[in-house]
Design a protein around this motif. Structure first.
Motif, short mmCIF file in Angstrom:
data_model
loop_
_atom_site.label_atom_id
_atom_site.label_comp_id
_atom_site.label_asym_id
_atom_site.label_seq_id
_atom_site.Cartn_x
_atom_site.Cartn_y
_atom_site.Cartn_z
N PHE A 192 7.48 -6.45 -2.12
CA PHE A 192 8.01 -5.38 -2.97
C PHE A 192 9.04 -5.90 -3.97
O PHE A 192 9.70 -6.91 -3.72
CB PHE A 192 8.66 -4.29 -2.09
CG PHE A 192 7.67 -3.41 -1.39
CD1 PHE A 192 6.97 -2.42 -2.10
CD2 PHE A 192 7.40 -3.57 -0.04
CE1 PHE A 192 6.05 -1.61 -1.46
CE2 PHE A 192 6.48 -2.75 0.61
CZ PHE A 192 5.81 -1.78 -0.10
N GLN A 241 9.10 3.03 -6.31
CA GLN A 241 8.24 2.99 -5.12
C GLN A 241 8.58 4.13 -4.15
O GLN A 241 7.68 4.78 -3.60
CB GLN A 241 8.41 1.62 -4.44
CG GLN A 241 7.44 1.37 -3.33
CD GLN A 241 6.00 1.39 -3.81
OE1 GLN A 241 5.71 1.00 -4.92
NE2 GLN A 241 5.10 1.87 -2.97
N VAL A 282 3.15 -0.45 8.94
CA VAL A 282 3.66 0.53 7.98
C VAL A 282 3.55 1.95 8.57
O VAL A 282 4.48 2.76 8.48
CB VAL A 282 2.92 0.40 6.62
CG1 VAL A 282 3.18 1.58 5.71
CG2 VAL A 282 3.33 -0.91 5.95
N THR A 302 2.44 10.46 -2.72
CA THR A 302 1.13 10.25 -2.09
C THR A 302 1.08 10.96 -0.73
O THR A 302 0.07 11.57 -0.38
CB THR A 302 0.85 8.74 -1.92
OG1 THR A 302 1.00 8.13 -3.19
CG2 THR A 302 -0.55 8.48 -1.42
N TYR A 312 -1.81 -6.44 -4.81
CA TYR A 312 -0.38 -6.63 -4.50
C TYR A 312 -0.18 -7.67 -3.39
O TYR A 312 0.94 -8.05 -3.09
CB TYR A 312 0.26 -5.31 -4.03
CG TYR A 312 0.27 -4.20 -5.05
CD1 TYR A 312 0.52 -4.45 -6.40
CD2 TYR A 312 0.03 -2.88 -4.66
CE1 TYR A 312 0.53 -3.41 -7.32
CE2 TYR A 312 0.05 -1.84 -5.58
CZ TYR A 312 0.29 -2.12 -6.91
OH TYR A 312 0.29 -1.09 -7.81
N LYS A 338 -5.81 -1.52 -5.31
CA LYS A 338 -4.56 -1.99 -5.93
C LYS A 338 -3.73 -2.78 -4.92
O LYS A 338 -3.11 -3.79 -5.25
CB LYS A 338 -3.71 -0.80 -6.41
CG LYS A 338 -4.16 -0.18 -7.71
CD LYS A 338 -3.08 0.80 -8.16
CE LYS A 338 -3.53 1.67 -9.30
NZ LYS A 338 -2.57 2.75 -9.58
N HIS A 339 -3.75 -2.29 -3.68
CA HIS A 339 -2.96 -2.97 -2.64
C HIS A 339 -3.45 -4.40 -2.39
O HIS A 339 -2.66 -5.27 -2.08
CB HIS A 339 -2.96 -2.14 -1.35
CG HIS A 339 -1.94 -1.06 -1.36
ND1 HIS A 339 -2.08 0.08 -2.13
CD2 HIS A 339 -0.74 -0.94 -0.74
CE1 HIS A 339 -1.01 0.84 -1.97
NE2 HIS A 339 -0.19 0.25 -1.13
#
Ligand code: HEM
Length: 139
Positions: A44, A51, A96, A58, A86, A82-83
């Motif tokens: 991050f 964020q 998470v 979401t 990342y 997208k993740h």
């Protein structure tokens, strides 16, 4: 596995209570995530303001669609891809989810019943399941 009506009600009601807290839950969530999971700190940016906002937006959408999470499949597929860019790995989703649900438990105290936790675990498992199967086909 779809949620029962009672589980949907528990998710909606607990989330309304969590969201009414003056302190945004997603700030506490990221604080706990970055403190407890060094892998996340490396992924991050330093400034988490954006964020913190987009993550809770979401989750808002998940709760709004809790009666029909499959409707979110296209959105979650895009998000999951997208993740991958990342640098997120499939196995990191479990940690998470645990931090998110533990944050809810901390905020709600005894109002966060075992049934409410189980309902949230299902919502997260469903969401992460869609994201992981879309973005990591080998899993
Ligand atoms: C259901 C699970 C998750 C949800 C709902 C979620 C939500 C989001 C959203 C909405 C964004 C912004 C996307 C954009 O750029 O448009 C984001 C970015 C990101 N997420 Fe997640 N995420 C989830 C799981 C994870 C996991 C498991 C990790 C692993 C640590 C992770 C790490 C990241 C990172 C590194 C970014 C990019 C931050 C940046 O560089 O700005 N996310 N996430």
């Amino acid at each position: 596995m779809p949620l029962t009506m009672e589980q949907m009600r528990l998710v909606t009601r607990s989330y309304a209570q969590i969201s009414s807290s003056p302190h945004p839950y997603s700030e506490i969530f990221y604080y706990r995530l970055l403190l407890n999971h060094p892998f996340a700190r490396a992924l991050f940016p330093d400034d988490m303001t954006h964020q913190i906002f987009v993550f809770s937006k979401t989750i808002d959408v998940l709760v709004e669609n809790v009666a029909n999470l499959t409707r979110l499949r296209p959105t979650l597929t895009d998000l999951a891809k997208k993740h991958v860019k990342y640098g997120v790995k499939a196995y990191q989703y479990a940690a998470v989810g645990t931090v998110l649900i533990d944050t809810f438990a901390e905020l709600l105290g005894e109002d966060f019943t075992r049934e409410a936790r189980e309902a949230w675990e299902l919502v997260y498992a469903e969401t992460a399941g869609v994201m992981i199967s879309a973005a990591y086909p080998e899993n």
